[in-house]
Design an enzyme around this catalytic site. Structure first.
Site, PDB file in Angstrom:
ATOM      1  N   SER A   7     -27.063  -4.507 -25.198  1.00 43.95           N
ATOM      2  CA  SER A   7     -28.126  -4.151 -24.108  1.00 43.95           C
ATOM      3  C   SER A   7     -27.538  -3.546 -22.638  1.00 43.95           C
ATOM      4  O   SER A   7     -26.474  -4.115 -22.370  1.00 43.95           O
ATOM      5  CB  SER A   7     -29.109  -5.287 -23.879  1.00 43.95           C
ATOM      6  OG  SER A   7     -28.608  -6.408 -23.599  1.00 43.95           O
ATOM      7  N   GLU A   9     -28.358  -3.345 -18.186  1.00 39.32           N
ATOM      8  CA  GLU A   9     -29.405  -3.625 -17.427  1.00 39.32           C
ATOM      9  C   GLU A   9     -29.213  -2.683 -16.225  1.00 39.32           C
ATOM     10  O   GLU A   9     -28.033  -2.326 -15.667  1.00 39.32           O
ATOM     11  CB  GLU A   9     -28.998  -5.046 -16.699  1.00 39.32           C
ATOM     12  CG  GLU A   9     -30.035  -5.660 -15.479  1.00 39.32           C
ATOM     13  CD  GLU A   9     -29.639  -7.134 -15.333  1.00 39.32           C
ATOM     14  OE1 GLU A   9     -29.524  -7.938 -16.220  1.00 39.32           O
ATOM     15  OE2 GLU A   9     -29.467  -7.253 -14.271  1.00 39.32           O
ATOM     16  N   ASP A 100     -34.463 -15.249  -6.084  1.00 37.75           N
ATOM     17  CA  ASP A 100     -34.009 -15.585  -4.746  1.00 37.75           C
ATOM     18  C   ASP A 100     -34.612 -15.086  -3.423  1.00 37.75           C
ATOM     19  O   ASP A 100     -34.623 -13.658  -3.715  1.00 37.75           O
ATOM     20  CB  ASP A 100     -32.576 -15.547  -4.570  1.00 37.75           C
ATOM     21  CG  ASP A 100     -31.494 -15.977  -5.703  1.00 37.75           C
ATOM     22  OD1 ASP A 100     -31.731 -17.349  -5.875  1.00 37.75           O
ATOM     23  OD2 ASP A 100     -30.850 -15.606  -6.429  1.00 37.75           O
ATOM     24  N   PHE A 207     -20.442  -9.901  -4.748  1.00 38.92           N
ATOM     25  CA  PHE A 207     -21.230 -10.438  -5.942  1.00 38.92           C
ATOM     26  C   PHE A 207     -20.888 -11.968  -6.521  1.00 38.92           C
ATOM     27  O   PHE A 207     -21.580 -12.627  -6.783  1.00 38.92           O
ATOM     28  CB  PHE A 207     -21.267  -9.458  -6.980  1.00 38.92           C
ATOM     29  CG  PHE A 207     -22.140  -8.223  -6.851  1.00 38.92           C
ATOM     30  CD1 PHE A 207     -22.526  -7.838  -5.545  1.00 38.92           C
ATOM     31  CD2 PHE A 207     -22.079  -7.249  -7.725  1.00 38.92           C
ATOM     32  CE1 PHE A 207     -23.538  -6.578  -5.367  1.00 38.92           C
ATOM     33  CE2 PHE A 207     -22.761  -6.042  -7.664  1.00 38.92           C
ATOM     34  CZ  PHE A 207     -23.234  -5.705  -6.605  1.00 38.92           C
ATOM     35  N   HIS A 257     -24.661  -8.162 -23.075  1.00 38.85           N
ATOM     36  CA  HIS A 257     -25.850  -7.403 -22.074  1.00 38.85           C
ATOM     37  C   HIS A 257     -24.809  -7.200 -20.764  1.00 38.85           C
ATOM     38  O   HIS A 257     -24.219  -7.666 -20.194  1.00 38.85           O
ATOM     39  CB  HIS A 257     -26.506  -8.565 -21.675  1.00 38.85           C
ATOM     40  CG  HIS A 257     -27.583  -7.956 -20.677  1.00 38.85           C
ATOM     41  ND1 HIS A 257     -28.716  -7.411 -21.134  1.00 38.85           N
ATOM     42  CD2 HIS A 257     -27.578  -8.052 -19.509  1.00 38.85           C
ATOM     43  CE1 HIS A 257     -29.557  -6.966 -19.941  1.00 38.85           C
ATOM     44  NE2 HIS A 257     -29.014  -7.587 -18.839  1.00 38.85           N
TER      45      HIS A 257
HETATM   46  P1  FAD Z   1     -34.245 -21.424 -12.543  1.00 45.00           P
HETATM   47  O1  FAD Z   1     -33.908 -21.569 -14.020  1.00 45.00           O
HETATM   48  O2  FAD Z   1     -35.547 -21.778 -12.101  1.00 45.00           O
HETATM   49  O3  FAD Z   1     -32.998 -22.181 -11.779  1.00 45.00           O
HETATM   50  C1  FAD Z   1     -32.891 -22.218 -10.486  1.00 45.00           C
HETATM   51  C2  FAD Z   1     -32.382 -23.456 -10.043  1.00 45.00           C
HETATM   52  O4  FAD Z   1     -33.129 -24.583 -10.034  1.00 45.00           O
HETATM   53  C3  FAD Z   1     -31.116 -24.067 -11.018  1.00 45.00           C
HETATM   54  O5  FAD Z   1     -30.228 -24.631  -9.812  1.00 45.00           O
HETATM   55  C4  FAD Z   1     -31.735 -25.013 -11.650  1.00 45.00           C
HETATM   56  O6  FAD Z   1     -30.580 -25.939 -12.196  1.00 45.00           O
HETATM   57  C5  FAD Z   1     -32.660 -25.402 -10.731  1.00 45.00           C
HETATM   58  N1  FAD Z   1     -33.888 -25.914 -11.589  1.00 45.00           N
HETATM   59  C6  FAD Z   1     -34.656 -25.499 -12.529  1.00 45.00           C
HETATM   60  N2  FAD Z   1     -35.616 -26.169 -13.106  1.00 45.00           N
HETATM   61  C7  FAD Z   1     -35.726 -27.341 -12.033  1.00 45.00           C
HETATM   62  C8  FAD Z   1     -36.640 -28.379 -12.027  1.00 45.00           C
HETATM   63  N3  FAD Z   1     -37.667 -28.553 -12.843  1.00 45.00           N
HETATM   64  N4  FAD Z   1     -36.364 -29.543 -10.972  1.00 45.00           N
HETATM   65  C9  FAD Z   1     -35.195 -29.221 -10.147  1.00 45.00           C
HETATM   66  N5  FAD Z   1     -34.451 -28.046 -10.047  1.00 45.00           N
HETATM   67  C10 FAD Z   1     -34.705 -27.346 -11.227  1.00 45.00           C
HETATM   68  N6  FAD Z   1     -32.776 -12.206  -9.463  1.00 45.00           N
HETATM   69  C11 FAD Z   1     -33.737 -11.279  -9.154  1.00 45.00           C
HETATM   70  O7  FAD Z   1     -34.332 -11.461  -7.932  1.00 45.00           O
HETATM   71  N7  FAD Z   1     -34.171 -10.348  -9.757  1.00 45.00           N
HETATM   72  C12 FAD Z   1     -33.735 -10.235 -11.044  1.00 45.00           C
HETATM   73  O8  FAD Z   1     -34.224  -9.093 -11.546  1.00 45.00           O
HETATM   74  C13 FAD Z   1     -32.868 -11.027 -11.683  1.00 45.00           C
HETATM   75  N8  FAD Z   1     -32.213 -10.657 -12.858  1.00 45.00           N
HETATM   76  C14 FAD Z   1     -31.302 -11.657 -13.254  1.00 45.00           C
HETATM   77  C15 FAD Z   1     -30.824 -11.332 -14.641  1.00 45.00           C
HETATM   78  C16 FAD Z   1     -29.903 -12.194 -15.026  1.00 45.00           C
HETATM   79  C17 FAD Z   1     -29.571 -12.085 -16.663  1.00 45.00           C
HETATM   80  C18 FAD Z   1     -29.660 -13.269 -14.317  1.00 45.00           C
HETATM   81  C19 FAD Z   1     -28.252 -14.184 -15.010  1.00 45.00           C
HETATM   82  C20 FAD Z   1     -29.719 -13.488 -13.067  1.00 45.00           C
HETATM   83  C21 FAD Z   1     -30.883 -12.466 -12.317  1.00 45.00           C
HETATM   84  N9  FAD Z   1     -31.268 -12.681 -11.346  1.00 45.00           N
HETATM   85  C22 FAD Z   1     -32.151 -12.175 -10.922  1.00 45.00           C
HETATM   86  C23 FAD Z   1     -30.682 -13.797 -10.600  1.00 45.00           C
HETATM   87  C24 FAD Z   1     -31.779 -15.136 -10.436  1.00 45.00           C
HETATM   88  O9  FAD Z   1     -32.984 -14.843 -10.010  1.00 45.00           O
HETATM   89  C25 FAD Z   1     -30.876 -16.281  -9.461  1.00 45.00           C
HETATM   90  O10 FAD Z   1     -29.769 -16.634 -10.396  1.00 45.00           O
HETATM   91  C26 FAD Z   1     -31.891 -17.376  -9.002  1.00 45.00           C
HETATM   92  O11 FAD Z   1     -31.367 -17.943  -8.121  1.00 45.00           O
HETATM   93  C27 FAD Z   1     -32.249 -18.272 -10.487  1.00 45.00           C
HETATM   94  O12 FAD Z   1     -33.077 -17.718 -11.093  1.00 45.00           O
HETATM   95  P2  FAD Z   1     -33.310 -18.571 -12.564  1.00 45.00           P
HETATM   96  O13 FAD Z   1     -34.265 -17.760 -13.400  1.00 45.00           O
HETATM   97  O14 FAD Z   1     -32.116 -18.771 -13.376  1.00 45.00           O
HETATM   98  O15 FAD Z   1     -34.031 -19.883 -12.011  1.00 45.00           O
END
Ligand code: FAD
Length: 276
Positions: A7, A9, A100, A207, A257
């Site tokens: 896939s 991105e 973020d 990055f 991916h």
């Molecule tokens: P989460 O899973 O919510 O985790 C974030 C942090 O919070 C982690 O440190 C986790 O341990 C902690 N955490 C989670 N749940 C809890 C809880 N209940 N209590 C306390 N701490 C908790 N960013 C963008 O802005 N746009 C994009 O399109 C984008 N695409 C991405 C695609 C991929 C495949 C990846 C790997 C990353 C992408 N990102 C994107 C980056 C991503 O948004 C960041 O890494 C962001 O900081 C974390 O997102 P997450 O969904 O992993 O967060």
């Protein structure tokens, strides 16, 4: 051997030149018959229209297109609006993220973590969407501890994700260990490694610093030693990343991916070397 599923991105382009470049990239990479393509989303909705437009254009071209959606800085109402819009266009695949916020900008929003977004999507749309979430073999840079991060990853999957894509990495053992540890926590969905082709040393280091991915010292030193010799960087990067992918494929990963950065050459070269 089962053919490896791939896939790609992309990010939504901002200029007419960027739109044209992405069209050409998509044409090239579509020849590799990806399982799906995904389009990133700026936190707080900054690329909302661009993500939608790019996804719809790719879907109209016959590709399975998955928008990314991040919840940070957004209200439930605005997320609801975006999800309904995707659904009305027949989009059934989504990458659910926290995102973020740019430093010093805005409010956190109503959903603080990706797990809450996954629950929200399931509550609003049942099984309509195939939901991907993000995984971090070298752990999320803000995580309290590796254990806590893994538990959060498991929580996010159990909230209703169908599959995961990892942050990129260059150390295959980090990925294998992450998958083993996640399985021990009951995660049984596919965890697809995210692959970053290497084409530019300073961009890669920037990055990696931001997202917490480690560039091995030997790789960084070799890349640095090539200076402005882009051809040498490209050739070495191709060797390193193809070697990583081959190891992952040999170990039976469910797919690859690619973070294409809207360019086709490096991703295409890796796939060709892998025999995809
Ligand atoms: P989460 O899973 O919510 O985790 C974030 C942090 O919070 C982690 O440190 C986790 O341990 C902690 N955490 C989670 N749940 C809890 C809880 N209940 N209590 C306390 N701490 C908790 N960013 C963008 O802005 N746009 C994009 O399109 C984008 N695409 C991405 C695609 C991929 C495949 C990846 C790997 C990353 C992408 N990102 C994107 C980056 C991503 O948004 C960041 O890494 C962001 O900081 C974390 O997102 P997450 O969904 O992993 O967060």
């Amino acid at each position: 051997m089962k053919p490896i599923e791939i896939s790609f991105e992309f990010f939504p382009p901002k200029t007419p030149e960027g739109i044209e470049k992405l069209r050409e990239t998509r044409k090239q990479l579509a020849l590799l018959k990806p399982k799906f393509v995904s389009v990133t989303f700026g936190a707080g909705g900054s690329t909302q229209q661009g993500t939608l437009d790019t996804v719809l254009e790719m879907a109209a071209d016959g590709l399975e297109a998955a928008p990314h959606l991040s919840c940070i800085g957004s209200s439930k109402d605005s997320l609801r609006g975006i999800l309904n819009q995707y659904r009305s266009h027949g989009i059934r695949h989504i990458v659910a993220l926290r995102g973020d916020l740019p430093s010093g900008m805005g409010e956190v929003g109503e959903l603080r973590y990706a797990s809450e977004l996954v629950s929200f999507i399931r509550a609003e749309h049942g099984d309509w969407f195939w939901i991907e979430v993000a995984g971090y073999p070298e752990y999320h840079p803000q995580s309290r501890s590796p254990k806590h991060d893994l538990e959060n990853f498991a929580r996010k999957v159990k909230a209703g994700a169908n599959s995961a894509i990892t942050q990129y990495f260059f150390n295959a053992d980090a990925y294998f260990r992450f998958v083993d540890d996640a399985r021990k926590l009951g995660v049984d969905v596919p965890i697809v490694p995210g692959i970053m082709p290497i084409t530019n040393f300073s961009q890669l280091m920037r990055f990696s610093e931001m997202c917490g991915a480690e560039v091995p010292r030997w790789v960084a030193r070799r890349l640095e030693s090539f200076g402005d010799d882009r051809e040498a960087i490209r050739a070495f990067g191709l060797d390193v990343v193809t070697g990583l992918c081959q190891r992952l494929v040999d170990a039976g990963v469910p797919g690859l991916h690619f973070y294409t950065l809207n360019a086709s050459a490096a991703t295409k070269a890796i796939c060709e070397r892998l025999g995809v």
